[in-house]
Design a protein around this motif. Structure first.
Motif, mmCIF file in Angstrom:
data_model
loop_
_atom_site.group_PDB
_atom_site.id
_atom_site.type_symbol
_atom_site.label_atom_id
_atom_site.label_comp_id
_atom_site.label_asym_id
_atom_site.label_seq_id
_atom_site.Cartn_x
_atom_site.Cartn_y
_atom_site.Cartn_z
ATOM 1 N N ILE A 270 30.807 -27.649 -2.311
ATOM 2 C CA ILE A 270 29.760 -27.480 -3.316
ATOM 3 C C ILE A 270 29.698 -26.038 -3.818
ATOM 4 O O ILE A 270 29.508 -25.791 -5.010
ATOM 5 C CB ILE A 270 28.391 -27.904 -2.731
ATOM 6 N N LYS A 271 29.903 -25.094 -2.928
ATOM 7 C CA LYS A 271 29.776 -23.683 -3.315
ATOM 8 C C LYS A 271 30.839 -23.262 -4.330
ATOM 9 O O LYS A 271 30.670 -22.264 -5.037
ATOM 10 C CB LYS A 271 29.819 -22.769 -2.086
ATOM 11 N N ASP A 272 31.954 -24.021 -4.389
ATOM 12 C CA ASP A 272 33.032 -23.673 -5.334
ATOM 13 C C ASP A 272 32.831 -24.285 -6.721
ATOM 14 O O ASP A 272 33.528 -23.917 -7.675
ATOM 15 C CB ASP A 272 34.391 -24.168 -4.807
ATOM 16 N N LEU A 273 31.907 -25.243 -6.831
ATOM 17 C CA LEU A 273 31.851 -26.055 -8.044
ATOM 18 C C LEU A 273 31.607 -25.242 -9.318
ATOM 19 O O LEU A 273 32.273 -25.464 -10.333
ATOM 20 C CB LEU A 273 30.775 -27.136 -7.909
ATOM 21 N N ASP A 274 30.650 -24.321 -9.289
ATOM 22 C CA ASP A 274 30.343 -23.574 -10.510
ATOM 23 C C ASP A 274 31.544 -22.773 -11.000
ATOM 24 O O ASP A 274 31.824 -22.719 -12.203
ATOM 25 C CB ASP A 274 29.149 -22.644 -10.271
ATOM 26 N N GLN A 275 32.262 -22.177 -10.051
ATOM 27 C CA GLN A 275 33.413 -21.351 -10.431
ATOM 28 C C GLN A 275 34.554 -22.213 -10.984
ATOM 29 O O GLN A 275 35.122 -21.908 -12.044
ATOM 30 C CB GLN A 275 33.881 -20.545 -9.207
ATOM 31 N N ILE A 276 34.879 -23.322 -10.307
ATOM 32 C CA ILE A 276 36.012 -24.134 -10.787
ATOM 33 C C ILE A 276 35.641 -24.936 -12.031
ATOM 34 O O ILE A 276 36.510 -25.276 -12.833
ATOM 35 C CB ILE A 276 36.588 -25.053 -9.687
ATOM 36 N N ALA A 277 34.351 -25.244 -12.205
ATOM 37 C CA ALA A 277 33.934 -25.925 -13.432
ATOM 38 C C ALA A 277 34.233 -25.041 -14.634
ATOM 39 O O ALA A 277 34.692 -25.504 -15.681
ATOM 40 C CB ALA A 277 32.449 -26.265 -13.381
ATOM 41 N N LYS A 278 33.987 -23.739 -14.472
ATOM 42 C CA LYS A 278 34.230 -22.800 -15.561
ATOM 43 C C LYS A 278 35.715 -22.578 -15.803
ATOM 44 O O LYS A 278 36.169 -22.437 -16.943
ATOM 45 C CB LYS A 278 33.547 -21.471 -15.232
ATOM 46 N N SER A 279 36.513 -22.576 -14.736
ATOM 47 C CA SER A 279 37.932 -22.225 -14.873
ATOM 48 C C SER A 279 38.847 -23.416 -15.112
ATOM 49 O O SER A 279 39.865 -23.295 -15.787
ATOM 50 C CB SER A 279 38.412 -21.466 -13.627
ATOM 51 N N SER A 280 38.481 -24.595 -14.572
ATOM 52 C CA SER A 280 39.473 -25.682 -14.529
ATOM 53 C C SER A 280 38.978 -27.050 -14.962
ATOM 54 O O SER A 280 39.753 -28.002 -14.949
ATOM 55 C CB SER A 280 40.049 -25.800 -13.102
ATOM 56 N N PHE A 281 37.708 -27.202 -15.322
ATOM 57 C CA PHE A 281 37.244 -28.505 -15.796
ATOM 58 C C PHE A 281 37.602 -28.659 -17.276
ATOM 59 O O PHE A 281 37.426 -27.728 -18.063
ATOM 60 C CB PHE A 281 35.722 -28.636 -15.659
ATOM 61 N N PRO A 282 38.066 -29.849 -17.681
ATOM 62 C CA PRO A 282 38.226 -30.104 -19.121
ATOM 63 C C PRO A 282 36.858 -30.121 -19.787
ATOM 64 O O PRO A 282 35.826 -30.269 -19.116
ATOM 65 C CB PRO A 282 38.893 -31.484 -19.152
ATOM 66 N N LEU A 283 36.840 -29.998 -21.094
ATOM 67 C CA LEU A 283 35.574 -29.859 -21.815
ATOM 68 C C LEU A 283 34.627 -31.026 -21.551
ATOM 69 O O LEU A 283 33.416 -30.826 -21.417
ATOM 70 C CB LEU A 283 35.849 -29.726 -23.318
ATOM 71 N N CYS A 284 35.154 -32.262 -21.459
ATOM 72 C CA CYS A 284 34.282 -33.421 -21.243
ATOM 73 C C CYS A 284 33.515 -33.302 -19.930
ATOM 74 O O CYS A 284 32.323 -33.640 -19.854
ATOM 75 C CB CYS A 284 35.093 -34.719 -21.276
ATOM 76 N N MET A 285 34.177 -32.805 -18.876
ATOM 77 C CA MET A 285 33.538 -32.675 -17.565
ATOM 78 C C MET A 285 32.711 -31.399 -17.469
ATOM 79 O O MET A 285 31.643 -31.375 -16.837
ATOM 80 C CB MET A 285 34.599 -32.705 -16.463
ATOM 81 N N ARG A 286 33.176 -30.364 -18.102
ATOM 82 C CA ARG A 286 32.410 -29.111 -18.115
ATOM 83 C C ARG A 286 31.061 -29.322 -18.809
ATOM 84 O O ARG A 286 30.029 -28.822 -18.347
ATOM 85 C CB ARG A 286 33.229 -28.037 -18.839
ATOM 86 N N HIS A 287 31.085 -30.070 -19.913
ATOM 87 C CA HIS A 287 29.842 -30.361 -20.632
ATOM 88 C C HIS A 287 28.870 -31.147 -19.747
ATOM 89 O O HIS A 287 27.674 -30.821 -19.669
ATOM 90 C CB HIS A 287 30.168 -31.155 -21.901
ATOM 91 N N LEU A 288 29.362 -32.187 -19.067
ATOM 92 C CA LEU A 288 28.502 -32.983 -18.185
ATOM 93 C C LEU A 288 27.951 -32.134 -17.044
ATOM 94 O O LEU A 288 26.763 -32.236 -16.687
ATOM 95 C CB LEU A 288 29.289 -34.172 -17.613
ATOM 96 N N PHE A 289 28.815 -31.308 -16.461
ATOM 97 C CA PHE A 289 28.404 -30.459 -15.341
ATOM 98 C C PHE A 289 27.294 -29.497 -15.789
ATOM 99 O O PHE A 289 26.279 -29.325 -15.090
ATOM 100 C CB PHE A 289 29.621 -29.685 -14.810
ATOM 101 N N GLU A 290 27.480 -28.898 -16.956
ATOM 102 C CA GLU A 290 26.482 -27.945 -17.454
ATOM 103 C C GLU A 290 25.168 -28.639 -17.807
ATOM 104 O O GLU A 290 24.082 -28.100 -17.560
ATOM 105 C CB GLU A 290 27.041 -27.194 -18.666
ATOM 106 N N LYS A 291 25.250 -29.853 -18.387
ATOM 107 C CA LYS A 291 24.025 -30.594 -18.705
ATOM 108 C C LYS A 291 23.285 -30.993 -17.430
ATOM 109 O O LYS A 291 22.051 -30.985 -17.387
ATOM 110 C CB LYS A 291 24.345 -31.839 -19.543
ATOM 111 N N LEU A 292 24.037 -31.348 -16.393
ATOM 112 C CA LEU A 292 23.414 -31.695 -15.118
ATOM 113 C C LEU A 292 22.697 -30.484 -14.520
ATOM 114 O O LEU A 292 21.560 -30.590 -14.043
ATOM 115 C CB LEU A 292 24.477 -32.224 -14.141
ATOM 116 N N ARG A 293 23.344 -29.334 -14.550
ATOM 117 C CA ARG A 293 22.727 -28.103 -14.043
ATOM 118 C C ARG A 293 21.485 -27.734 -14.871
ATOM 119 O O ARG A 293 20.502 -27.233 -14.343
ATOM 120 C CB ARG A 293 23.732 -26.948 -14.086
ATOM 121 N N GLU A 294 21.550 -28.019 -16.148
ATOM 122 C CA GLU A 294 20.469 -27.637 -17.056
ATOM 123 C C GLU A 294 19.276 -28.608 -16.982
ATOM 124 O O GLU A 294 18.116 -28.192 -16.912
ATOM 125 C CB GLU A 294 21.030 -27.603 -18.483
ATOM 126 N N ASP A 295 19.561 -29.927 -16.994
ATOM 127 C CA ASP A 295 18.501 -30.938 -17.065
ATOM 128 C C ASP A 295 18.185 -31.581 -15.721
ATOM 129 O O ASP A 295 17.195 -32.306 -15.596
ATOM 130 C CB ASP A 295 18.898 -32.055 -18.042
#
Length: 451
Positions: free
Chosen positions: A262-287
């Protein structure tokens, strides 16, 4: 029709059938599907290559490699049968709508063109012309002498060596070779174009395309009137699934040694997630919440990249509890996460969604899942790409592909811009994007200049 066999055992495929009529061959049900999938890999990779702007020489090399990799049969004597069967299966698959017919006609015609060009013998090319019953006769030596200077001028203008008396030319009504006329590649006299043997491909491709176009319409009528109903329990489900099938790995199990915390998720989301997953991850963190479609798309992706069930439950619980409370999370949402990991219900080991599945989804109001390249407005997509670090020139290339509905190629160009690295295979799956990204980042870190 006897297929034309090549004397060169190292050629990509030792035959060039014209697919005039389906052969009376018995085919096992598993071969029916497997042969079609192998041919589909060839056609889809060609489609990607053409969309990415590969030149004719690059395409010829690509096609040769694709045929060698996908269209060989363990028994060499079965290569031609596999070729013919796979064509007719896909003809059935792609006859069903105008869009499917248009794509299949374009790709099969392009494949035929490259395979004809791969025939190294003029005898083989003449044999293909004979199969089409083309009514053209070779120019006689006497007539050649009268026009050789004009033919030489045309050859020089297109960077070809001047013709010799040994070269073969055909006299063809000029309207039958519009491509050659438009590009000023032939000498025209009294309504006839003088077509060199190395230009005959334009003639045979026109014939091939015309025949296949008519055949697809007839196949559609047969499919609609009889085959679909007759084969509803056997072939119909296979045929209807093939046109949207994903052909790569399913990523249901993370690679060995692939495990993320879990501690790695924010860093790898920024570096290695495709846009579709990065968007979902950011919306989850936000909402601190995602609707069902978003939970499925992101949850299965995280499972595929190596997030263990216990960590997945902890991750989703930490987010959702901020919105709905821990008790409601356990009652309404924890089951779905365990279900995705095959621990509830039918114990099915669900696979992460492919690009094709994500692109074909239909997000509603308030949904965040889907493919940003297809479902975002241009303004929102540009803003998202900018946050990923995509530069102005690359962004225009991406937007051009989006406008032409080449969504996966747009994602591939985004990958290349973000990583400053090529991705010749193209992006076909979000988990493939993640794996390829991690490989590039790890190799950079291990290089002498890496941090």
């Amino acid at each position: 029709m006897q297929p034309l066999r090549s004397h060169h055992q190292n050629d990509a495929i030792p035959a060039l059938p014209l697919y005039r009529s389906a052969p009376p061959l018995e085919v096992r049900l598993e071969d029916f599907e497997l042969y079609a999938i192998d041919r589909l890999r060839v056609l889809k990779a060609m489609s990607d290559g053409l969309s990415r702007g590969k030149n004719p020489e690059e395409m010829e090399k690509l096609v040769k490699g694709l045929l060698r990799a996908n269209m060989r049969h363990p028994q060499a004597s079965e290569d031609v049968n596999k070729d013919i069967i796979s064509h007719f299966v896909l003809r059935l698959v792609y006859c069903r709508t105008e869009d499917l017919r248009k794509w299949f006609l374009s790709m099969e015609t392009a494949l035929f063109r490259y395979r004809f060009l791969l025939l190294t013998s003029n005898d083989h090319r003449r044999a293909v012309m004979a199969e089409f019953n083309l009514p053209y006769k070779a120019v006689s030596n006497a007539e050649y002498e009268g026009v050789k200077d004009k033919l030489g001028q045309v050859a020089r203008s297109i960077g070809q060596p001047p013709p010799t008396a040994n070269d073969i030319f055909y006299k063809v009504p000029f309207e039958e070779v519009p491509e050659l006329v438009a590009n000023r590649k032939v000498y025209i006299h009294k309504g006839y174009a003088y077509v060199a043997m190395n230009q005959v491909v334009s003639l045979v491709v026109t014939q091939f395309r015309s025949h296949l176009s008519k055949a697809l319409i007839l196949t559609n009528r047969k499919w609609t009137s009889t085959i679909r109903e007759q084969e509803k329990d056997r072939l119909t489900p296979i045929v209807e699934a093939l046109s949207t099938s994903y052909l790569g790995p399913d990523y249901s199990q993370p690679r060995e040694s692939a495990e993320i915390s879990i501690k790695d998720l924010d860093q790898i989301a920024k570096s290695s997630f495709p846009l579709c997953m990065r968007h979902l991850f950011e919306k989850l963190r936000e909402d601190h919440h995602l609707k069902h479609g978003g939970r499925m798309q992101l949850g299965l992706f995280l499972k595929g990249v190596g997030l263990k069930l216990d960590d997945a439950l902890a991750f989703w619980r930490a987010e959702f509890s901020q919105k709905v409370g821990a008790e409601r999370f356990e009652k309404e949402y924890a089951y779905g996460i365990r279900h995705n990991y095959g621990k509830e219900g039918k114990r099915t080991d669900y696979t992460p969604f492919s690009c094709q599945k994500i692109i074909s989804s239909t997000p509603g109001v308030g949904d965040n899942h889907g493919c940003p390249f297809r479902h975002f407005s241009e303004e929102n997509l540009r803003a998202a790409l900018s946050r990923m670090g995509v530069g102005t020139r690359a962004m225009e290339d991406v937007m051009d592909k989006v406008r032409n509905r080449h969504y996966q190629i747009a994602c591939t160009l985004t990958f290349e811009a973000v990583h400053s690295s090529t991705c010749d295979a193209g992006i076909n799956h979000p988990n493939q994007y993640f794996i390829d990204s991690q490989k590039i980042l790890q190799s950079k870190n291990q290089s002498p200049g890496g941090s």
